[in-house]
Design a protein around this motif. Structure first.
Motif, PDB file in Angstrom:
ATOM      1  N   TRP A  10       0.816  -1.212   0.000  1.00  0.00           N
ATOM      2  CA  TRP A  10       0.000   0.000   0.000  1.00  0.00           C
ATOM      3  C   TRP A  10       0.854   1.268   0.000  1.00  0.00           C
ATOM      4  N   ARG A  11       2.046   1.193  -0.562  1.00  0.00           N
ATOM      5  CA  ARG A  11       2.880   2.391  -0.665  1.00  0.00           C
ATOM      6  C   ARG A  11       2.243   3.355  -1.666  1.00  0.00           C
ATOM      7  N   PRO A  12       2.056   4.622  -1.313  1.00  0.00           N
ATOM      8  CA  PRO A  12       1.396   5.581  -2.217  1.00  0.00           C
ATOM      9  C   PRO A  12       2.121   5.684  -3.560  1.00  0.00           C
ATOM     10  N   GLN A  13       1.324   5.761  -4.634  1.00  0.00           N
ATOM     11  CA  GLN A  13       1.872   5.900  -5.979  1.00  0.00           C
ATOM     12  C   GLN A  13       1.561   7.258  -6.594  1.00  0.00           C
ATOM     13  N   GLN A  14       0.884   8.117  -5.852  1.00  0.00           N
ATOM     14  CA  GLN A  14       0.631   9.483  -6.290  1.00  0.00           C
ATOM     15  C   GLN A  14       0.535  10.394  -5.073  1.00  0.00           C
ATOM     16  N   THR A  53       8.979   7.995  -0.312  1.00  0.00           N
ATOM     17  CA  THR A  53       7.797   7.802  -1.166  1.00  0.00           C
ATOM     18  C   THR A  53       7.516   9.047  -1.997  1.00  0.00           C
ATOM     19  N   ALA A  54       7.550  10.223  -1.337  1.00  0.00           N
ATOM     20  CA  ALA A  54       7.325  11.475  -2.067  1.00  0.00           C
ATOM     21  C   ALA A  54       8.419  11.707  -3.110  1.00  0.00           C
ATOM     22  N   ALA A  55       9.650  11.302  -2.807  1.00  0.00           N
ATOM     23  CA  ALA A  55      10.748  11.466  -3.765  1.00  0.00           C
ATOM     24  C   ALA A  55      10.518  10.624  -5.008  1.00  0.00           C
ATOM     25  N   LYS A  56      10.055   9.376  -4.835  1.00  0.00           N
ATOM     26  CA  LYS A  56       9.810   8.502  -5.996  1.00  0.00           C
ATOM     27  C   LYS A  56       8.616   8.987  -6.813  1.00  0.00           C
ATOM     28  N   ILE A  57       7.574   9.494  -6.121  1.00  0.00           N
ATOM     29  CA  ILE A  57       6.419  10.027  -6.858  1.00  0.00           C
ATOM     30  C   ILE A  57       6.835  11.251  -7.666  1.00  0.00           C
ATOM     31  N   PHE A  58       7.688  12.104  -7.054  1.00  0.00           N
ATOM     32  CA  PHE A  58       8.176  13.293  -7.756  1.00  0.00           C
ATOM     33  C   PHE A  58       9.022  12.888  -8.971  1.00  0.00           C
ATOM     34  N   LYS A  60       8.678  10.192 -10.721  1.00  0.00           N
ATOM     35  CA  LYS A  60       7.756   9.729 -11.774  1.00  0.00           C
ATOM     36  C   LYS A  60       7.049  10.899 -12.438  1.00  0.00           C
ATOM     37  N   ALA A  61       6.567  11.858 -11.634  1.00  0.00           N
ATOM     38  CA  ALA A  61       5.798  12.980 -12.172  1.00  0.00           C
ATOM     39  C   ALA A  61       6.642  13.854 -13.092  1.00  0.00           C
ATOM     40  N   VAL A  62       7.917  14.053 -12.753  1.00  0.00           N
ATOM     41  CA  VAL A  62       8.763  14.936 -13.549  1.00  0.00           C
ATOM     42  C   VAL A  62       9.171  14.267 -14.873  1.00  0.00           C
ATOM     43  N   ASN A  63       9.145  12.929 -14.894  1.00  0.00           N
ATOM     44  CA  ASN A  63       9.529  12.187 -16.097  1.00  0.00           C
ATOM     45  C   ASN A  63       8.345  11.589 -16.846  1.00  0.00           C
ATOM     46  N   CYS A  64       7.128  11.799 -16.301  1.00  0.00           N
ATOM     47  CA  CYS A  64       5.933  11.206 -16.909  1.00  0.00           C
ATOM     48  C   CYS A  64       5.746  11.705 -18.340  1.00  0.00           C
ATOM     49  N   GLU A  65       5.257  10.827 -19.217  1.00  0.00           N
ATOM     50  CA  GLU A  65       5.036  11.176 -20.618  1.00  0.00           C
ATOM     51  C   GLU A  65       3.936  12.228 -20.771  1.00  0.00           C
ATOM     52  N   LYS A  66       3.075  12.333 -19.750  1.00  0.00           N
ATOM     53  CA  LYS A  66       1.998  13.320 -19.797  1.00  0.00           C
ATOM     54  C   LYS A  66       2.367  14.618 -19.073  1.00  0.00           C
ATOM     55  N   CYS A  76       2.034   5.064 -18.087  1.00  0.00           N
ATOM     56  CA  CYS A  76       3.012   5.088 -19.185  1.00  0.00           C
ATOM     57  C   CYS A  76       4.201   4.192 -18.850  1.00  0.00           C
ATOM     58  N   GLU A  77       5.028   3.944 -19.823  1.00  0.00           N
ATOM     59  CA  GLU A  77       6.169   3.038 -19.655  1.00  0.00           C
ATOM     60  C   GLU A  77       7.153   3.544 -18.611  1.00  0.00           C
ATOM     61  N   ILE A  78       7.386   4.856 -18.595  1.00  0.00           N
ATOM     62  CA  ILE A  78       8.342   5.416 -17.633  1.00  0.00           C
ATOM     63  C   ILE A  78       7.811   5.302 -16.209  1.00  0.00           C
ATOM     64  N   CYS A  79       6.549   5.637 -15.989  1.00  0.00           N
ATOM     65  CA  CYS A  79       5.963   5.546 -14.634  1.00  0.00           C
ATOM     66  C   CYS A  79       6.020   4.113 -14.128  1.00  0.00           C
ATOM     67  N   ARG A  80       5.644   3.149 -14.971  1.00  0.00           N
ATOM     68  CA  ARG A  80       5.671   1.747 -14.553  1.00  0.00           C
ATOM     69  C   ARG A  80       7.112   1.287 -14.305  1.00  0.00           C
ATOM     70  N   GLY A  81       8.031   1.755 -15.137  1.00  0.00           N
ATOM     71  CA  GLY A  81       9.432   1.366 -14.971  1.00  0.00           C
ATOM     72  C   GLY A  81      10.036   1.901 -13.681  1.00  0.00           C
ATOM     73  N   ILE A  82       9.706   3.147 -13.347  1.00  0.00           N
ATOM     74  CA  ILE A  82      10.216   3.716 -12.082  1.00  0.00           C
ATOM     75  C   ILE A  82       9.599   2.985 -10.892  1.00  0.00           C
ATOM     76  N   THR A  83       8.319   2.612 -10.996  1.00  0.00           N
ATOM     77  CA  THR A  83       7.651   1.910  -9.896  1.00  0.00           C
ATOM     78  C   THR A  83       8.298   0.562  -9.620  1.00  0.00           C
ATOM     79  N   ASN A  84       8.583  -0.216 -10.714  1.00  0.00           N
ATOM     80  CA  ASN A  84       9.173  -1.546 -10.496  1.00  0.00           C
ATOM     81  C   ASN A  84      10.703  -1.541 -10.472  1.00  0.00           C
ATOM     82  N   GLY A  85      11.324  -0.327 -10.643  1.00  0.00           N
ATOM     83  CA  GLY A  85      12.770  -0.208 -10.524  1.00  0.00           C
ATOM     84  C   GLY A  85      13.563  -0.665 -11.722  1.00  0.00           C
TER      85      GLY A  85
END
Length: 560
Positions: A10-14, A53-58, A60-66, A76-85
């Motif tokens: 249940w680690r926050p993803q946004q 957690t906030a660092a990883k969300i940031f 993802k957000a800064v590199n998100c395709e949207k 997107c591929e980048i968000c999923r890739g950052i989530t699974n490392g």
């Protein structure tokens, strides 16, 4: 391994899911939308509050395709890739195990290279305060002027250990402890989603034990779920967290307030039988009284309470205990807690602290006793001064030769004893009645103390019973003022009468007389009695004389 801990699942993803850090997430979201992204950030705060957690969300957000967007899409591929490392452009470094100069130099060399997939290369350095001085020096220049495609996010629980030269090069965000209410709401969402059955009061127990950390709360919840059978109960939560139940704390606090040492020690014995740690318990007891103090001074700030739940028993107890006594209790418990840190037998210090609390006098009682004692001292001083003034006045009058006109002055009369009532008691007085009163006199004074009349009982310290009949007794006071204070207090007189009824089986009226007046009243009483006997004998003498005339003195025999 098929099972994952709750805090990982249940680690926050946004940013929306990050609990209790709205002041941080809102700032970061605005920066993302407005494209005002800094090259270095410092996230500081207690453990388990969402820094990494906030660092990883940031990242993802800064590199998100949207992008630009205030939340990562997580699709997107980048968000999923950052989530699974799987994306190498987001690098997490543990400074506790990589704290040398060589590791930082390696980072400094690699930041020159452009990211492989993402737009920004993000370095998340966790526990950054563990870096060595040499590592900080190696990081400084790169941290101040990194390439445009690099972002540093430093996370720490101890920002005071970081050099100011490093802090000044970062945007600092302070994460705060998460409130118990926010942790409970998050845990409710999780257990409802997972289908776990629980008691409502179990979650607040876990939330308070977590001390503001969401990760700790979810770890404890995980343990409670594993420990319980079908439902997570309050007892399960108390067992897992090592906390003490509210009912036991209420019971012990009630024993302390009622000065029931036996009841207090029984509660401690029950606590130790349940396997609770004395050191942990005394901390819970301090927090219990701390919450009581906050509740009495600011009842509306329920969220500030750390240990207690506002049940009816706690509210009634808080109304009975004075605020000044709470200060003294916390002070004694705090001293016991300090002593328990340096001993192999903490139980002894805990039991001693409980006995001391049960024998504690409130500040009001102590102050009242001191005031009465000061009053007596002042009375003695004034009487002494009065005697000196009177003797000085007599000397001056004797030495003055010029006759002066007497000036009438209004003199305030002291206490006048009821002579008629005293004579009536003396007339019916017996030695047996007096001995009965004297034997029970000490117990009578103790009953006064037990009835919260300590200051009134002090008036009788230098007083003694001198005569008694079957219905009343006389008490001689050393000082006039003490006698007056005692005889003008109807509640005091009634309490003495009821106490004697309890001790000797009959109600007795007390009549007070100052020592100076007692000698005079007693002498006059016996003088009057002798005069009555003399008059009685004088009345009989004319009869005897007439009898002698009629029958002759030889035939008359006078019997007394």
């Amino acid at each position: 391994m098929s099972y994952q801990a709750l805090y990982r699942v249940w680690r926050p993803q946004q940013f929306l899911d990050v609990v209790g850090q709205e002041h941080v997430t809102k700032t970061l979201q605005n920066a993302l939308v407005q494209r005002k992204i800094s090259h270095a950030y410092l996230f500081s705060g207690p453990r388990g509050t969402g820094k990494t957690t906030a660092a990883k969300i940031f990242a993802k957000a800064v590199n998100c395709e949207k992008a630009p967007a205030n939340e990562p899409c997580n699709e997107c591929e980048i968000c999923r890739g950052i989530t699974n490392g799987s994306i190498p452009d987001v690098i997490e470094i543990d400074a506790a195990s990589n704290n040398g100069v060589d590791e930082i130099r390696d980072i400094r060399e690699k930041v020159k290279y452009a990211p492989n997939i993402a737009k920004y290369k993000v370095y998340i350095i966790d526990e950054v305060h563990m870096l060595s001085p040499g590592a900080y020096n190696a990081l400084l220049k790169t941290l101040e002027e990194p390439p445009e495609h690099v972002i540093f996010i430093l996370a720490t629980t101890e920002p005071h250990k970081i050099p100011l030269t490093v802090i000044s090069r970062c945007q600092r965000f302070d994460f705060k402890r998460i409130t118990a209410q926010a942790i409970v709401e998050r845990m409710k969402t999780i257990v409802d989603e997972t289908g776990v059955t629980y008691e409502e009061n179990a979650l607040p127990v876990i939330a308070r034990a977590a001390e503001g950390g969401m990760r700790d709360a979810l770890s404890l919840l995980d343990q409670a779920i594993s420990y319980s059978d079908d439902i997570v109960t309050v007892e399960d939560a108390l067992t897992v967290t090592g906390s003490v139940s509210q009912s036991l704390l209420n019971k012990l606090a009630k024993a302390v307030n009622n000065k029931d040492a036996a009841g207090g020690l029984e509660a401690v014995e029950e606590l130790l039988f349940l396997g609770k740690d004395p050191t942990h318990f005394i901390e819970d007891f301090i927090l219990f009284y701390r919450d009581m103090l906050l509740y009495k001074t600011a009842p509306s700030l329920e969220e500030s309470l750390e240990r207690v739940m506002l049940d009816e028993e706690f509210r009634l107890l808080a109304d009975e205990i004075a605020t000044s006594k709470i200060y003294e209790v916390i002070n004694i418990l705090n001293k016991a807690q300090q002593e328990m840190k340096w001993t192999n037998h903490p139980r002894i210090f805990l039991e001693v602290a409980i006995v001391k609390l049960c024998n504690l006098e409130s500040k009001e009682e102590t102050m009242h006793s001191l005031e009465v004692e000061k009053l007596f001292q002042r009375i003695e001083q004034l009487e002494k001064q009065l005697k000196e003034m009177q003797s000085s006045n007599i000397t001056v009058q004797q030495e003055t030769t010029t006759p002066q006109k007497k000036v009438q002055r209004s003199v305030r009369k002291g206490y006048q004893a009821p002579v008629g009532k005293i004579n009536k008691i003396l007339n019916d007085a017996t030695k047996q009645d007096l001995n009965t009163i004297k034997r029970r006199w000490g117990e009578t004074l103790q009953l006064l103390v037990n009835n919260q009349m300590r200051s009134q009982a002090a008036l009788l310290n230098e007083a003694e019973p001198v005569a008694a009949s079957s219905f009343a007794f006389i008490v001689k006071f050393k000082y006039d003022i003490h006698c007056q204070m005692a005889m003008e207090n109807s509640r005091f007189l009634e309490t003495i009468s009821m106490s004697l009824q309890e001790l000797i089986g009959k109600k007795m009226e007390m009549v007070g007389i100052p020592e100076k007046q007692w000698g005079k009243v007693r002498s006059e009483f016996f003088a009057n009695q002798r005069q009555d006997q003399t008059e009685h004998s004088e009345e009989e003498e004319p009869l005897i004389a007439e009898a002698k005339k009629l029958f002759g003195p030889d035939l008359i025999e006078i019997k007394d």
